[in-house]
Scaffold this motif. Structure first.
Motif, short mmCIF file in Angstrom:
data_model
loop_
_atom_site.label_atom_id
_atom_site.label_comp_id
_atom_site.label_asym_id
_atom_site.label_seq_id
_atom_site.Cartn_x
_atom_site.Cartn_y
_atom_site.Cartn_z
N ASP A 15 0.82 -1.21 0.00
CA ASP A 15 0.00 0.00 0.00
C ASP A 15 0.85 1.26 0.00
O ASP A 15 0.56 2.23 -0.71
CB ASP A 15 -0.92 0.00 1.22
CG ASP A 15 -1.99 -1.08 1.13
OD1 ASP A 15 -2.26 -1.52 0.00
OD2 ASP A 15 -2.52 -1.47 2.19
N THR A 16 1.93 1.23 0.81
CA THR A 16 2.82 2.39 0.87
C THR A 16 3.46 2.65 -0.50
O THR A 16 3.53 3.79 -0.97
CB THR A 16 3.92 2.17 1.93
OG1 THR A 16 3.30 1.95 3.19
CG2 THR A 16 4.84 3.39 2.01
N ASP A 66 1.78 6.04 -7.36
CA ASP A 66 0.79 6.97 -7.92
C ASP A 66 1.37 8.36 -8.07
O ASP A 66 1.13 9.07 -9.06
CB ASP A 66 -0.46 7.01 -7.03
CG ASP A 66 -1.27 5.72 -7.11
OD1 ASP A 66 -1.08 4.98 -8.09
OD2 ASP A 66 -2.07 5.46 -6.18
N LYS A 67 2.15 8.78 -7.07
CA LYS A 67 2.80 10.10 -7.14
C LYS A 67 3.80 10.15 -8.29
O LYS A 67 3.89 11.15 -9.01
CB LYS A 67 3.49 10.42 -5.82
CG LYS A 67 2.55 10.64 -4.65
CD LYS A 67 3.31 10.94 -3.37
CE LYS A 67 2.37 11.14 -2.20
NZ LYS A 67 3.10 11.39 -0.94
N ASP A 102 1.93 10.44 -11.54
CA ASP A 102 1.47 11.82 -11.74
C ASP A 102 2.62 12.72 -12.16
O ASP A 102 2.47 13.58 -13.04
CB ASP A 102 0.84 12.36 -10.45
CG ASP A 102 -0.48 11.69 -10.13
OD1 ASP A 102 -1.07 11.10 -11.05
OD2 ASP A 102 -0.91 11.75 -8.96
N ARG A 161 2.31 1.67 -3.33
CA ARG A 161 1.30 2.05 -4.31
C ARG A 161 1.06 3.56 -4.27
O ARG A 161 0.94 4.20 -5.33
CB ARG A 161 0.00 1.30 -4.02
CG ARG A 161 -1.22 1.78 -4.81
CD ARG A 161 -0.99 1.75 -6.30
NE ARG A 161 -0.80 0.41 -6.81
CZ ARG A 161 -0.53 0.13 -8.08
NH1 ARG A 161 -0.36 1.12 -8.95
NH2 ARG A 161 -0.36 -1.11 -8.48
N ASP A 162 1.03 4.13 -3.07
CA ASP A 162 0.86 5.58 -2.96
C ASP A 162 2.03 6.31 -3.61
O ASP A 162 1.86 7.30 -4.33
CB ASP A 162 0.74 6.00 -1.49
CG ASP A 162 -0.56 5.53 -0.86
OD1 ASP A 162 -1.50 5.25 -1.63
OD2 ASP A 162 -0.62 5.44 0.38
N GLU A 163 3.24 5.81 -3.34
CA GLU A 163 4.43 6.44 -3.93
C GLU A 163 4.43 6.27 -5.44
O GLU A 163 4.81 7.19 -6.19
CB GLU A 163 5.69 5.81 -3.34
CG GLU A 163 6.98 6.50 -3.76
CD GLU A 163 8.21 5.94 -3.06
OE1 GLU A 163 9.32 6.33 -3.45
OE2 GLU A 163 8.05 5.10 -2.15
#
Length: 433
Positions: free
Chosen positions: A356-357, A363-364, A367, A359-361
């Motif tokens: 999860d961690t 996504d950034k 972007d 995945r957030d990174e």
């Protein structure tokens, strides 16, 4: 040049700028032959129209028919004007350097006043360029003149070198002022208004941080990218081709100037020789004196023409030689962002823990890559438009001055021929009588 606008916005101080995604616009397509054949003799000047037999043959009339494809920005729409002038040499116990006055006039509301005057040295311009590249890695920052002495310059602090650098620094700041994103950055505002930059320079990333970024960039370059979008591959190929052609054109032009200077030195010796000869030939005195005068006139026109090429055309060409290195660096930084994104994607696929961690990174990073791609595509379109305008302006100015030069020389020699024919007719009449 307009196109669809994406939702991504580039932060710039307190404002944001939307990045258009289209990459439309024509490319300045130069011939790929040898140095002296950079441009085809049948090059079309504007789309759908070229010189032909039905057109007027006067050089001046042909130039007057030339039209730019894009109108230059109206000066009335500009809200910030920057001037670099008044260089001063300063000598300290440690070093000798030159500072330049930077004067700004603006109607922008984010500025506390409408006029500012500061003094900046070359290192300050380097600081501004570095800050802009750091904040916007995939936007194209106009190049600065070389830090070290240019080829042919003997002394770093002679007047010619300082004036050449001043013009280049003036152009650099005005390119930044015309940029839709750079001109609104806080760093640009600080550069134009702050009394001193020492405190602001200390706020940048430290040495270890910069070293870490450099190591990451080198690693990304070695690793490379697997799936670079085709449009960025096309950009890279275009830059490579453009770099070769503009470099060849720059070298050829410099060689022409050297040869013209040698020709000018030889030409300067001809006039005095004819004048000296006229003193010993009474019957030929008048035509010899006229020849000397004509040669002197041509010398002056040739000297002015060489000066124009040296002062205007060569700097414009060399500026875009430097631009190609900037473009290559921008494309490398874009690839590094994509390589970082691909590395994170691979790491996510091989690690189940902390998914999860990551995945957030990820996504950034996705972007950031999307913003970098859109920013580069938009700025690429803007840069090509500016490049075409700059080079066309330099070529047209050189063509106009060449026409003027040859017309003046032609007038000199036609006047000489007319005077000699008149004298010959007079002498013939005298002989008959």
């Amino acid at each position: 040049m307009s196109g669809p606008v994406v939702d991504n916005a580039v932060p710039s101080g307190n404002s944001s700028v939307a990045i258009p995604t289209d990459i439309s616009g024509q490319i300045l397509d130069l011939d790929e032959d040898d140095d002296l054949e950079v441009f085809s003799k049948d090059t079309t000047l504007t789309e759908g129209s070229s010189f032909n037999a039905s057109m007027q043959t006067s050089p001046a009339s042909m130039i007057n028919q030339y039209k730019f494809e894009e109108e230059e920005e109206d000066a009335d729409t500009k809200d910030i004007f920057v001037t670099v002038d008044n260089p001063e040499s300063l000598v300290t116990a440690i070093e000798t350097y030159v500072t330049y006055r930077v004067m700004t006039k603006t109607t922008r509301s984010e500025f506390d006043a409408s006029e500012f005057e500061v003094r900046r040295r070359y290192q300050d311009f380097l600081w501004l360029k570095g800050r802009l590249e750091e904040a916007h890695p995939t936007l194209i920052v106009h190049p600065l003149p070389e830090k070290f002495v240019m080829k042919g310059m003997v002394e770093r602090f002679n007047e010619d070198f300082i004036e050449t650098r001043r013009k280049a620094l003036h152009r650099f700041l005005n390119k930044i002022a015309e940029h839709p994103i750079f001109s609104s950055t806080e760093d640009f505002k600080i550069f134009l208004t702050a009394g001193e930059l020492t405190s602001h320079k200390k706020q940048g990333p430290g040495f270890l941080s910069r070293m870490g970024e450099t190591v990451k960039a080198v690693a990304a370059t070695v690793r490379g990218v697997r799936n670079r979008p085709e449009e960025f591959t096309d950009m890279q190929e275009y830059v490579e081709a453009f770099s070769q052609k503009i470099s060849s054109l720059d070298k050829v032009t410099q060689r022409i100037v050297r040869e013209q200077k040698e020709y000018l030195e030889e030409l300067k010796e001809c006039g005095p020789m004819y004048a000296l000869w006229s003193q010993s030939e009474e019957e030929l005195a008048e035509p010899l004196t006229s020849m000397a005068s004509s040669l002197d006139s041509c010398c002056k026109e040739t000297e002015e023409r060489v000066k124009q090429i040296n002062d205007h055309l060569i700097p414009a060409l060399h500026e875009y030689v430097l631009c190609t290195e900037t473009l290559k660096a921008v494309l490398r930084r874009r690839d590094n962002i994509q390589a970082d994104f691909e590395a994170k994607t691979e790491a996510l696929a091989t690690k189940k823990a902390d998914r999860d961690t990551m995945r957030d990174e990820l996504d950034k990073m996705e972007d950031r890559l999307e913003w970098a791609n859109n920013a580069l595509k938009s700025d690429w379109t803007r840069w090509r438009k500016v490049m075409r305008t700059d080079l066309r302006s330099a070529f047209i100015d050189t063509a106009e001055r060449n026409v003027n030069y040859y017309e003046k020389c032609l007038a000199v020699w036609e006047s000489f021929l007319h005077s000699q024919r008149t004298d010959a007719e007079g002498n013939a009449k005298d002989d008959c009588s």
